[in-house]
Scaffold this active site. Structure first.
Site, PDB file in Angstrom:
ATOM      1  N   TYR A  80      -0.755  15.943  16.566  1.00 24.03           N
ATOM      2  CA  TYR A  80      -1.598  14.806  16.351  1.00 24.03           C
ATOM      3  C   TYR A  80      -2.697  15.040  15.666  1.00 24.03           C
ATOM      4  CZ  TYR A  80      -3.968  10.761  18.307  1.00 24.03           C
ATOM      5  OH  TYR A  80      -4.381  10.029  18.029  1.00 24.03           O
ATOM      6  N   PHE A 132      -1.793 -10.687  -4.000  1.00 22.99           N
ATOM      7  CA  PHE A 132      -0.823 -10.344  -3.618  1.00 22.99           C
ATOM      8  C   PHE A 132      -0.972 -10.669  -2.242  1.00 22.99           C
ATOM      9  CE2 PHE A 132       2.204  -8.239  -0.760  1.00 22.99           C
ATOM     10  CZ  PHE A 132       3.396  -8.746  -1.243  1.00 22.99           C
ATOM     11  N   THR A 133       0.422 -11.407  -2.118  1.00 24.06           N
ATOM     12  CA  THR A 133       0.513 -12.040  -0.403  1.00 24.06           C
ATOM     13  C   THR A 133      -0.583 -11.231   0.960  1.00 24.06           C
ATOM     14  OG1 THR A 133       2.325 -11.057   0.133  1.00 24.06           O
ATOM     15  CG2 THR A 133       2.322 -14.015  -0.430  1.00 24.06           C
ATOM     16  N   ASP A 223      -4.880  -1.459  -6.803  1.00 27.68           N
ATOM     17  CA  ASP A 223      -4.113  -1.905  -5.529  1.00 27.68           C
ATOM     18  C   ASP A 223      -2.738  -0.901  -6.453  1.00 27.68           C
ATOM     19  OD1 ASP A 223      -2.048  -1.766  -3.776  1.00 27.68           O
ATOM     20  OD2 ASP A 223      -1.849  -4.323  -3.473  1.00 27.68           O
ATOM     21  N   LYS A 266       6.055   1.453  -1.832  1.00 24.03           N
ATOM     22  CA  LYS A 266       6.678   1.629  -3.138  1.00 24.03           C
ATOM     23  C   LYS A 266       6.054   3.024  -3.913  1.00 24.03           C
ATOM     24  CE  LYS A 266       5.310  -3.746  -3.274  1.00 24.03           C
ATOM     25  NZ  LYS A 266       7.016  -3.923  -3.444  1.00 24.03           N
ATOM     26  N   ARG A 389       9.365 -16.512  -4.251  1.00 22.67           N
ATOM     27  CA  ARG A 389       8.265 -16.330  -4.861  1.00 22.67           C
ATOM     28  C   ARG A 389       7.280 -17.224  -5.764  1.00 22.67           C
ATOM     29  NH1 ARG A 389       6.404 -12.001  -2.303  1.00 22.67           N
ATOM     30  NH2 ARG A 389       6.408 -13.845  -0.347  1.00 22.67           N
ATOM     31  N   PHE A 455       6.560 -17.582   4.557  1.00 16.47           N
ATOM     32  CA  PHE A 455       7.513 -17.500   3.759  1.00 16.47           C
ATOM     33  C   PHE A 455       8.030 -16.108   4.556  1.00 16.47           C
ATOM     34  CE2 PHE A 455       6.472 -13.625   2.632  1.00 16.47           C
ATOM     35  CZ  PHE A 455       4.853 -13.786   2.066  1.00 16.47           C
TER      36      PHE A 455
HETATM   37  N1  F0G Z   1      -0.112  -4.749  -2.510  1.00 19.89           N
HETATM   38  C1  F0G Z   1       1.275  -5.282  -3.302  1.00 19.89           C
HETATM   39  C2  F0G Z   1       0.786  -5.153  -4.471  1.00 19.89           C
HETATM   40  C3  F0G Z   1       2.404  -5.386  -2.645  1.00 19.89           C
HETATM   41  O1  F0G Z   1       3.417  -5.586  -3.819  1.00 19.89           O
HETATM   42  C4  F0G Z   1       2.487  -5.346  -1.032  1.00 19.89           C
HETATM   43  C5  F0G Z   1       3.690  -5.452  -1.229  1.00 19.89           C
HETATM   44  C6  F0G Z   1       1.666  -4.653  -0.548  1.00 19.89           C
HETATM   45  C7  F0G Z   1      -0.144  -4.680  -1.115  1.00 19.89           C
HETATM   46  C8  F0G Z   1       1.166  -4.621   1.571  1.00 19.89           C
HETATM   47  O2  F0G Z   1       1.720  -3.595   1.680  1.00 19.89           O
HETATM   48  O3  F0G Z   1       4.223  -4.508   2.124  1.00 19.89           O
HETATM   49  O4  F0G Z   1       3.254  -1.917   2.862  1.00 19.89           O
HETATM   50  O5  F0G Z   1       1.750  -3.118   3.847  1.00 19.89           O
HETATM   51  N2  F0G Z   1       4.704  -6.018  -1.400  1.00 19.89           N
HETATM   52  C9  F0G Z   1       6.102  -6.148  -0.330  1.00 19.89           C
HETATM   53  C10 F0G Z   1       7.003  -6.820  -1.857  1.00 19.89           C
HETATM   54  C11 F0G Z   1       6.262  -6.483   0.535  1.00 19.89           C
HETATM   55  O6  F0G Z   1       8.127  -7.117  -0.822  1.00 19.89           O
HETATM   56  O7  F0G Z   1       6.088  -7.524  -2.679  1.00 19.89           O
HETATM   57  P1  F0G Z   1       2.979  -3.736   2.706  1.00 19.89           P
END
Ligand code: F0G
Length: 482
Positions: A80, A132-133, A223, A266, A389, A455
């Protein structure tokens, strides 16, 4: 992957790895694909994987792991608090990025939650190359606002600019001056800018952005989720770095940021996330949120096995043989589609090949989601799952107005080290067929629209029964073929 010349004169990317574990795929007949779409509310996020042939939805958490990563997972130290695994990952991050403090999180958006909770307040403004979303939602949730200061070229779907993810430095300066530096908790630069087609920024641009941040005393945050692609493009496209080792580029880049966060779904070919920080004060400011939201400071919601895999994956990210695979496959796919007249984002970026739904389906208005319609139609035509997108991925304004996206794209992500060339050729073939039958594709409308990140799990219906017409045409053209 670039060095090998073919005697035939053909220029095809060559994998510097071999496949040692496989997963069987399923390609349903077109009639069953149509039924699957009905089940999924015409939203590719809601399709069952068993009904998908090539999953090009995302590269998140689905990149292939290496033998060395698998081996490292067996050595994980599961405790832990204070596990050896954390120390190994922490040391690897310090070795590569030279940032002294690391806060683990369970994935990228969890890092965004911690950053926004710590710094964003009512009235805050966060300038960034592009949103980013999830990064935007976390800022808005705290009462802040996002201002995109992307250089003009980045908003053009077709371009020859090598760094479409760059910030317009004069606009950044003007924005901070206007809103007041005290209201800007940080400037965010997204590597391999996701929503504009996986487009990189240059080191030269970061230097200029850093200078503006220094002028106003504002933090600069990266990021780094899609950093691997961005590093590849810096080496390939930025003259100053063509003979510089990837590790040295990474260090130089990292030295200009106060905070670097990432999705390890990623970056590092595994699953997880985290925040690296330069100042001890910042580290202390954020530290309390990790046990509160994520898990103890030495795992942050990640499994220790994944953490071991990330540590090895980060080393692999410093290897051009690995990080060139994605961009080169994407370039190949983009070039094949262009040759067939299909509208795509240029220059090709990282992450995936991006179809331009605005030109693909000019007869569908943005209110009927051309990119969502194209993703739906492509699944029907091929069993390939892409991701909308565009306008569907935008949130509504607080008053309910539909925000129309600058770009209507369908992303065909190429998870790294996963697909073969013949699979890429299949996708190109079916996209081309769809292009030739584009007049049959109609729009979509929501029948169930969630307020947050609609989405992901909203349900839609077609405007008119165009899916049946498209399926019938497929059957006529391909006869008994899948
Ligand atoms: N920042 C970027 C540039 C991303 O592409 C993503 C995730 C995140 C932050 C969030 O990270 O998913 O680990 O919580 N992108 C995914 C995609 C969801 O399908 O492009 P996460």
């Amino acid at each position: 992957m670039t060095q090998v010349k073919f005697h035939s004169g053909r220029n095809i990317p060559l994998e510097m790895h071999k496949v040692r574990i496989i997963q069987k795929l399923n390609l349903l007949p077109v009639e069953e694909r149509q039924a699957a779409l009905v089940e999924a509310g015409y939203n590719t996020f809601l399709l069952q994987n068993k009904d998908v042939f090539l999953d090009m939805l995302t590269d998140s958490g689905v990149n292939a792991m290496s033998d060395r990563q698998e081996a490292a997972m067996l050595m994980a130290d599961d405790s832990y608090a204070g596990s050896m695994t954390f120390t190994r990952l922490n040391n690897k991050l310090i070795e590569i990025f030279d940032m002294p403090y690391f806060l683990p999180t369970h994935q990228g958006r969890a890092a965004e939650n911690v950053l926004s909770t710590t710094w964003v307040r009512e009235g805050s403004v966060v300038p960034m190359n592009f949103h980013f979303t999830t990064s935007k939602e976390h800022i808005v949730r705290m009462g802040g606002r996002v201002i995109e200061v992307l250089a003009q070229e980045g908003r053009k779907v077709t371009s020859t600019h090598p760094f479409k993810g760059n910030i317009d430095v004069a606009l950044l300066d003007k924005t901070i001056a206007e809103v007041g530096a005290q209201n800007v908790p940080f400037v965010r630069m997204e590597a391999g800018t996701n929503l504009i087609g996986g487009q990189p920024f240059s080191v030269a641009n970061v230097r200029e952005v850093r200078a503006v941040c220094d002028k106003y005393g504002v933090r600069l945050l990266m990021d780094a989720s899609l950093l691997a692609d961005n590093l590849y493009f810096i080496k390939e496209r930025e003259e100053e770095f063509k003979d510089v080792d990837v590790r040295a580029i990474t260090k130089e880049l990292a030295s200009m940021f106060d905070v670097i966060y990432f999705s390890a779904r990623k970056l590092g070919f595994a699953r997880g996330g985290g925040i690296m920080v330069r100042s001890e004060e910042t580290y202390r400011e954020m530290r309390g949120y990790i046990p509160l939201y994520e898990g103890f400071l030495t795992y942050g919601g990640m499994s220790v096995r994944e953490m071991e895999a990330i540590a090895v994956g980060l080393d692999e990210t410093m290897d051009m043989d690995y990080i060139s695979q994605g961009p080169l496959f994407i370039k190949y796919m983009t070039e094949q589609l262009l040759a067939n007249g299909v509208p795509v984002v240029t220059p090709s970026g990282g992450l995936g090949c991006h179809l331009d739904a605005t030109r693909f389906l000019p007869h569908i208005s943005q209110e009927n989601y051309p990119a969502g319609s194209l993703a739906t139609a492509l699944y029907l035509a091929s069993g390939v799952r892409g991701m909308e997108r565009g306008t569907m991925s935008e949130a509504r304004e607080p008053d309910g107005t539909q925000l129309l996206a600058d770009m209507e794209l369908v992303r065909l992500a190429l998870p790294r080290r996963v697909f073969t060339m013949s699979q890429v050729d299949y996708a190109v073939d079916r996209v081309t067929w769809l292009w030739e039958n584009r007049d049959l594709v109609g729009g979509l409308r929501f029948i169930e629209e969630p307020a947050i990140l609609r989405f992901f799990y909203g349900r839609l219906e077609p405007v008119g029964d165009w899916p049946s017409a498209l399926a019938a045409k497929f059957r006529a053209d391909f006869q008994d073929s899948l």
